[in-house]
Design an enzyme around this catalytic site. Sequence first.
Site, PDB file in Angstrom:
ATOM      1  N   GLY A  33       0.837  -1.198   0.000  1.00 37.69           N
ATOM      2  CA  GLY A  33       0.000   0.000   0.000  1.00 37.69           C
ATOM      3  C   GLY A  33       0.867   1.240   0.000  1.00 37.69           C
ATOM      4  O   GLY A  33       2.074   1.164  -0.246  1.00 37.69           O
ATOM      5  N   ASN A  34       0.270   2.387   0.222  1.00 36.36           N
ATOM      6  CA  ASN A  34       1.047   3.626   0.308  1.00 36.36           C
ATOM      7  C   ASN A  34       0.383   4.559   1.317  1.00 36.36           C
ATOM      8  O   ASN A  34      -0.672   4.256   1.862  1.00 36.36           O
ATOM      9  CB  ASN A  34       1.203   4.273  -1.078  1.00 36.36           C
ATOM     10  CG  ASN A  34      -0.113   4.723  -1.652  1.00 36.36           C
ATOM     11  OD1 ASN A  34      -0.743   5.642  -1.146  1.00 36.36           O
ATOM     12  ND2 ASN A  34      -0.563   4.054  -2.716  1.00 36.36           N
ATOM     13  N   ARG A  35       1.011   5.698   1.550  1.00 37.90           N
ATOM     14  CA  ARG A  35       0.626   6.576   2.661  1.00 37.90           C
ATOM     15  C   ARG A  35      -0.466   7.585   2.326  1.00 37.90           C
ATOM     16  O   ARG A  35      -0.707   8.499   3.095  1.00 37.90           O
ATOM     17  CB  ARG A  35       1.846   7.344   3.162  1.00 37.90           C
ATOM     18  CG  ARG A  35       2.918   6.471   3.748  1.00 37.90           C
ATOM     19  CD  ARG A  35       4.029   7.311   4.343  1.00 37.90           C
ATOM     20  NE  ARG A  35       5.196   6.509   4.678  1.00 37.90           N
ATOM     21  CZ  ARG A  35       5.283   5.754   5.773  1.00 37.90           C
ATOM     22  NH1 ARG A  35       4.262   5.720   6.618  1.00 37.90           N
ATOM     23  NH2 ARG A  35       6.368   5.047   6.001  1.00 37.90           N
ATOM     24  N   SER A  36      -1.128   7.439   1.177  1.00 37.43           N
ATOM     25  CA  SER A  36      -2.185   8.403   0.869  1.00 37.43           C
ATOM     26  C   SER A  36      -3.320   8.318   1.889  1.00 37.43           C
ATOM     27  O   SER A  36      -3.811   7.229   2.193  1.00 37.43           O
ATOM     28  CB  SER A  36      -2.741   8.115  -0.533  1.00 37.43           C
ATOM     29  OG  SER A  36      -3.902   8.879  -0.745  1.00 37.43           O
ATOM     30  N   ALA A  99      -3.708   7.867  -5.105  1.00 36.48           N
ATOM     31  CA  ALA A  99      -2.313   7.421  -5.191  1.00 36.48           C
ATOM     32  C   ALA A  99      -2.354   5.949  -5.591  1.00 36.48           C
ATOM     33  O   ALA A  99      -2.333   5.050  -4.752  1.00 36.48           O
ATOM     34  CB  ALA A  99      -1.619   7.616  -3.854  1.00 36.48           C
TER      35      ALA A  99
END
Length: 231
Positions: A33-36, A99
């Site tokens: 995943g990512n930090r959005s 994102a």
Amino acid sequence: VEGLLAAGPLRGVKALVTSGPTFEPIDPVRFIGNRSSGKQGHAIASALARLGAEVTLVTGPVRLTDPAGVTTVHVETAREMLGACLGRLPVDVAVCAAAVADWTVSNASKEKRKKEAGAPPPAIELAPNPDILATLSESGGARPHLVVGFAAETERVLEHAGAKLERKGCDWIVANDVSPATGTFGGDFNTVHLITRAGTEPWPRASKADVAERLAWRIVDALGGHKGEQE
Ligand code: CTP
Ligand code: CA
């Protein structure tokens, strides 16, 4: 409230907004995943709805409540996000604030991966994901009148963002400085430039809600006579 919405300057306009991260599964319990946080995309969906647009928000997993007055579709992967977006066409305006994971795990396993004593860690193999913004920008007869992307950059922000405008074929790019010092990821403020075919405008550092509001009013200006042409 309904009466106010119906009277807004985006009455009859259909809008599509993507928001949040996407999660790409490694196995049933793990993902990339990512930090959005989704804050900016959700704020844009809200702002467009407040101006009277009929808004669909396609969002990856976020810790936010669904915005009022917006049809919210929850997805997990980039592929699901693309499918949900294509399913909403035609729209007048698309804003891609998600994102989206650039890669999916091509060797995702159906069962949870187990450690084996003495064995090397498993390799994660990646394959490119579809580009939702580029796909919407190309969508032939169903292309939205206005396609807006974001560019999250940590350095040479305007140069990279300008290149993205060309590469993806969208109309505008909101260039977003996400270098750690700005506190953008997860924070409530954004430092952006709006890049259009006519040039680059620096916007003052503002809350994500205010950036959304300003963008929504720019969309009002840009759509002008095109609102509701799908009806
Ligand atoms: N985007 C998208 N689908 C993807 C990747 C990106 O729709 N698979 C959209 C984002 O929502 C954003 C814009 O494209 O509006 C730019 O995303 P960004 O990650 O900054 O650009 P990339 O082209 O993926 O390039 P890179 O991550 O290498 O900087
Ligand atoms: Ca990317």
